[in-house]
Design an enzyme around this catalytic site. Structure first.
Site, PDB file in Angstrom:
ATOM      1  N   GLY A  11      58.377 -86.016 -68.578  1.00  0.00           N
ATOM      2  CA  GLY A  11      58.031 -86.165 -69.202  1.00  0.00           C
ATOM      3  C   GLY A  11      58.797 -87.773 -67.870  1.00  0.00           C
ATOM      4  O   GLY A  11      59.836 -88.137 -68.883  1.00  0.00           O
ATOM      5  N   ARG A  72      58.647 -79.459 -66.094  1.00  0.00           N
ATOM      6  CA  ARG A  72      57.883 -78.673 -66.912  1.00  0.00           C
ATOM      7  C   ARG A  72      58.297 -77.372 -67.330  1.00  0.00           C
ATOM      8  O   ARG A  72      58.280 -76.828 -65.554  1.00  0.00           O
ATOM      9  CB  ARG A  72      56.503 -79.216 -67.763  1.00  0.00           C
ATOM     10  CG  ARG A  72      57.042 -80.132 -68.760  1.00  0.00           C
ATOM     11  CD  ARG A  72      56.042 -80.584 -70.022  1.00  0.00           C
ATOM     12  NE  ARG A  72      56.452 -81.562 -70.468  1.00  0.00           N
ATOM     13  CZ  ARG A  72      55.851 -83.254 -70.234  1.00  0.00           C
ATOM     14  NH1 ARG A  72      55.104 -83.136 -69.452  1.00  0.00           N
ATOM     15  NH2 ARG A  72      55.420 -83.660 -70.927  1.00  0.00           N
ATOM     16  N   ASP A 103      63.116 -85.057 -76.315  1.00  0.00           N
ATOM     17  CA  ASP A 103      63.787 -84.296 -77.609  1.00  0.00           C
ATOM     18  C   ASP A 103      64.621 -82.873 -76.973  1.00  0.00           C
ATOM     19  O   ASP A 103      64.639 -81.518 -76.495  1.00  0.00           O
ATOM     20  CB  ASP A 103      62.652 -84.247 -78.159  1.00  0.00           C
ATOM     21  CG  ASP A 103      63.317 -84.262 -79.527  1.00  0.00           C
ATOM     22  OD1 ASP A 103      64.535 -85.022 -79.745  1.00  0.00           O
ATOM     23  OD2 ASP A 103      62.309 -85.019 -80.437  1.00  0.00           O
ATOM     24  N   THR A 125      61.807 -91.707 -72.550  1.00  0.00           N
ATOM     25  CA  THR A 125      60.319 -91.001 -72.542  1.00  0.00           C
ATOM     26  C   THR A 125      60.046 -91.705 -73.228  1.00  0.00           C
ATOM     27  O   THR A 125      60.317 -92.790 -74.114  1.00  0.00           O
ATOM     28  CB  THR A 125      60.560 -89.579 -73.086  1.00  0.00           C
ATOM     29  OG1 THR A 125      59.484 -89.932 -74.106  1.00  0.00           O
ATOM     30  CG2 THR A 125      61.680 -89.751 -74.976  1.00  0.00           C
ATOM     31  N   ASP A 127      57.594 -91.860 -75.151  1.00  0.00           N
ATOM     32  CA  ASP A 127      57.575 -91.632 -76.860  1.00  0.00           C
ATOM     33  C   ASP A 127      57.883 -92.137 -77.313  1.00  0.00           C
ATOM     34  O   ASP A 127      57.624 -92.055 -79.029  1.00  0.00           O
ATOM     35  CB  ASP A 127      56.928 -90.272 -77.051  1.00  0.00           C
ATOM     36  CG  ASP A 127      56.123 -89.861 -76.112  1.00  0.00           C
ATOM     37  OD1 ASP A 127      54.884 -90.371 -75.594  1.00  0.00           O
ATOM     38  OD2 ASP A 127      55.922 -88.399 -75.712  1.00  0.00           O
ATOM     39  N   ASP A 129      60.057 -90.896 -79.167  1.00  0.00           N
ATOM     40  CA  ASP A 129      60.036 -89.788 -80.489  1.00  0.00           C
ATOM     41  C   ASP A 129      61.084 -89.086 -80.797  1.00  0.00           C
ATOM     42  O   ASP A 129      61.245 -87.777 -80.870  1.00  0.00           O
ATOM     43  CB  ASP A 129      58.977 -89.201 -80.325  1.00  0.00           C
ATOM     44  CG  ASP A 129      58.979 -88.468 -78.541  1.00  0.00           C
ATOM     45  OD1 ASP A 129      59.315 -88.078 -77.974  1.00  0.00           O
ATOM     46  OD2 ASP A 129      57.507 -87.370 -79.379  1.00  0.00           O
ATOM     47  N   ARG A 171      52.418 -88.297 -77.221  1.00  0.00           N
ATOM     48  CA  ARG A 171      52.554 -87.010 -78.167  1.00  0.00           C
ATOM     49  C   ARG A 171      51.708 -86.593 -79.783  1.00  0.00           C
ATOM     50  O   ARG A 171      51.133 -86.854 -79.375  1.00  0.00           O
ATOM     51  CB  ARG A 171      53.584 -85.922 -77.664  1.00  0.00           C
ATOM     52  CG  ARG A 171      53.056 -84.701 -77.857  1.00  0.00           C
ATOM     53  CD  ARG A 171      54.579 -83.606 -77.157  1.00  0.00           C
ATOM     54  NE  ARG A 171      55.265 -84.667 -75.550  1.00  0.00           N
ATOM     55  CZ  ARG A 171      56.227 -83.354 -74.825  1.00  0.00           C
ATOM     56  NH1 ARG A 171      56.410 -82.414 -75.329  1.00  0.00           N
ATOM     57  NH2 ARG A 171      55.948 -83.486 -73.662  1.00  0.00           N
TER      58      ARG A 171
HETATM   59  P1  ADP Z   1      60.385 -83.720 -72.880  1.00  0.00           P
HETATM   60  O1  ADP Z   1      61.946 -83.417 -72.720  1.00  0.00           O
HETATM   61  O2  ADP Z   1      60.006 -85.355 -72.512  1.00  0.00           O
HETATM   62  O3  ADP Z   1      60.375 -83.667 -74.342  1.00  0.00           O
HETATM   63  P2  ADP Z   1      59.422 -81.816 -72.588  1.00  0.00           P
HETATM   64  O4  ADP Z   1      58.749 -80.816 -74.255  1.00  0.00           O
HETATM   65  O5  ADP Z   1      58.439 -80.765 -72.051  1.00  0.00           O
HETATM   66  O6  ADP Z   1      59.914 -82.773 -72.808  1.00  0.00           O
HETATM   67  O7  ADP Z   1      60.886 -80.544 -72.477  1.00  0.00           O
HETATM   68  C1  ADP Z   1      60.732 -80.690 -70.995  1.00  0.00           C
HETATM   69  C2  ADP Z   1      61.998 -78.991 -70.091  1.00  0.00           C
HETATM   70  O8  ADP Z   1      62.785 -78.877 -71.502  1.00  0.00           O
HETATM   71  C3  ADP Z   1      60.906 -77.732 -70.662  1.00  0.00           C
HETATM   72  O9  ADP Z   1      59.829 -77.688 -69.933  1.00  0.00           O
HETATM   73  C4  ADP Z   1      62.176 -76.962 -70.931  1.00  0.00           C
HETATM   74  O10 ADP Z   1      62.286 -75.915 -69.935  1.00  0.00           O
HETATM   75  C5  ADP Z   1      63.150 -77.266 -72.183  1.00  0.00           C
HETATM   76  N1  ADP Z   1      62.868 -77.654 -73.116  1.00  0.00           N
HETATM   77  C6  ADP Z   1      62.688 -77.662 -74.063  1.00  0.00           C
HETATM   78  N2  ADP Z   1      62.606 -77.076 -75.465  1.00  0.00           N
HETATM   79  C7  ADP Z   1      63.616 -76.305 -75.061  1.00  0.00           C
HETATM   80  C8  ADP Z   1      64.354 -75.360 -76.389  1.00  0.00           C
HETATM   81  N3  ADP Z   1      63.786 -75.408 -77.649  1.00  0.00           N
HETATM   82  N4  ADP Z   1      65.331 -74.517 -75.333  1.00  0.00           N
HETATM   83  C9  ADP Z   1      65.427 -74.817 -74.615  1.00  0.00           C
HETATM   84  N5  ADP Z   1      65.023 -75.619 -73.035  1.00  0.00           N
HETATM   85  C10 ADP Z   1      63.584 -76.652 -73.560  1.00  0.00           C
HETATM   86  O1  F6P Z   2      56.352 -87.327 -73.259  1.00  0.00           O
HETATM   87  C1  F6P Z   2      55.765 -88.053 -72.579  1.00  0.00           C
HETATM   88  C2  F6P Z   2      54.551 -87.635 -72.506  1.00  0.00           C
HETATM   89  O2  F6P Z   2      53.347 -88.685 -71.246  1.00  0.00           O
HETATM   90  C3  F6P Z   2      53.392 -87.803 -73.927  1.00  0.00           C
HETATM   91  O3  F6P Z   2      53.208 -88.932 -74.098  1.00  0.00           O
HETATM   92  C4  F6P Z   2      51.932 -86.704 -73.135  1.00  0.00           C
HETATM   93  O4  F6P Z   2      51.109 -85.971 -74.491  1.00  0.00           O
HETATM   94  C5  F6P Z   2      52.862 -85.922 -72.571  1.00  0.00           C
HETATM   95  O5  F6P Z   2      54.066 -86.645 -71.318  1.00  0.00           O
HETATM   96  C6  F6P Z   2      51.743 -85.696 -71.299  1.00  0.00           C
HETATM   97  O6  F6P Z   2      52.477 -84.829 -70.510  1.00  0.00           O
HETATM   98  P1  F6P Z   2      51.634 -84.137 -68.841  1.00  0.00           P
HETATM   99  O7  F6P Z   2      50.676 -84.946 -68.891  1.00  0.00           O
HETATM  100  O8  F6P Z   2      52.938 -84.351 -68.383  1.00  0.00           O
HETATM  101  O9  F6P Z   2      51.403 -82.393 -69.436  1.00  0.00           O
END
Ligand code: ADP
Ligand code: F6P
Length: 319
Positions: A11, A72, A103, A125, A127, A129, A171
């Site tokens: 995000g 994503r 994360d 982010t 969040d 978190d 989240r």
């Molecule tokens: P954030 O980075 O804000 O936590 P996401 O959890 O959506 O957001 O993760 C962003 C992107 O990072 C995912 O769409 C994916 O491409 C990659 N990613 C997430 N988790 C993993 C993982 N365990 N191993 C490898 N790539 C990951």
């Molecule tokens: O990680 C940021 C965040 O805005 C969270 O607070 C929320 O749960 C999520 O992304 C929503 O993501 P999207 O609407 O882009 O799928």
């Protein structure tokens, strides 16, 4: 180390642009070539790379969103695609990759590190978190946005003697809900870390309104309940009709606060200085108001949960 790449992932968060600008300009200042990768890991797999010069990142320091766009990319969880990404980076002679994200994005950077790619992750982010860091870029701006919105909702709620439910993001975490609840004097805050039955919410409303309260704000973290479920429950059990506002993407957009733009500059500097000093595969973490480089495994072993004291204080003050 001659050429580095930077991407934003997950995000978007206010301050990501300030971080991209700082990575590019600090990198160039130190004699590096910097390449921007569009659309996070998806763009890396699709080879969406282009060189970035100082002027390419002009005028973005105080803009929300991300110049590099973000995405994503679920397939990046798969080793096959991670290997492909490592090959793309090799093909373009990239010596290190700077990832700006949460994360999940850091997990992606760690997966690449395990394949021999040199990486750094800058926490971004709304969040707040992430493991390893007390602070993530974007959180302060999101909090301020929520507080501004809730104070407007409060005006109407007060004028009409009503109950308002405001759903915020986060989240699986309640940092935005607790921080904004404390800052705007919410009466009730529902977060995933502290499950509260809706019967207790009704009892609390009933008691405080009998004791003289004329209006109440309930902040619901998206990970705790759906705000419309909370509303329907209150309607059924108390025969009142609360309003519902889902703040949604309002919280992710907008000009970064001074804190977020500053943190972006400081963390980006730490990432580049770390790479030049031979540090590898670290999170630029904020710990006790200092920016440190924490290796991913170490970062993952440290969590910063929602403060119990802050959560308890909301209920002390909101009666
Ligand atoms: P954030 O980075 O804000 O936590 P996401 O959890 O959506 O957001 O993760 C962003 C992107 O990072 C995912 O769409 C994916 O491409 C990659 N990613 C997430 N988790 C993993 C993982 N365990 N191993 C490898 N790539 C990951
Ligand atoms: O990680 C940021 C965040 O805005 C969270 O607070 C929320 O749960 C999520 O992304 C929503 O993501 P999207 O609407 O882009 O799928």
């Amino acid at each position: 180390m001659k050429r580095i790449a930077v991407l934003t992932s997950g995000g978007d968060a206010p301050g990501m642009n300030a971080a991209v600008r700082a990575v590019v300009r600090k990198g160039i200042y130190e004699g590096l070539d910097v390449v921007g990768i569009h659309r996070g890991y998806e763009g890396l797999l699709n080879e969406e790379l282009r060189p970035l010069l100082r002027r390419d990142v002009g005028g973005i320091v105080n803009r929300g969103g991300t110049l590099l766009k973000t995405a994503r990319c679920p397939e990046f969880m798969d080793k096959v695609y991670q290997k492909k990404a490592a090959e793309v980076l090799k093909k373009y002679d990239i010596d290190a990759l700077v990832v700006i994200g949460g994360d999940g994005s850091m997990a992606g950077a760690q997966a690449l590190a395990e394949l021999g790619v040199v990486t750094m992750t800058i926490p971004g982010t709304i969040d707040n978190d992430m493991c390893g860091t007390e602070y993530t870029i974007g959180f302060d701006t999101a909090l301020n946005t929520v507080v501004e919105a809730v104070s407007k909702i409060r005006d109407t709620t007060t004028a009409h003697d009503r109950v308002a439910i405001v759903e915020v993001m986060g989240r699986h975490a309640g940092h935005i809900a607790v921080g904004s609840g404390l800052a705007c004097g919410a009466e009730i805050v529902l977060i995933p870390e502290k499950p509260v039955p809706l019967e207790d919410v009704c009892r609390h409303l009933d008691e405080t309104h009998r004791a003289g309260k004329t209006n109440s704000i309930i902040i619901v973290a998206e990970g705790a309940y759906h705000s419309y479920d909370v509303c329907n429950f209150i309607k059924e059990h108390m025969h009142i009709s609360p309003s519902v506002t889902v703040l949604g993407y309002l919280q992710r957009g907008g000009m970064p606060s001074a804190k977020d733009a500053m943190m972006a500059a400081l963390m980006s500097e730490a990432a580049i200085d770390g790479l030049l000093a031979g540090k590898r595969n670290c999170l630029t973490a904020s710990v006790n108001d200092h920016v440190l480089l924490l290796p991913y495994e170490e970062a993952k072993s440290i969590t910063y949960p929602v403060s119990d004291a802050w959560y308890d204080l909301i209920s002390v003050l909101g009666r």
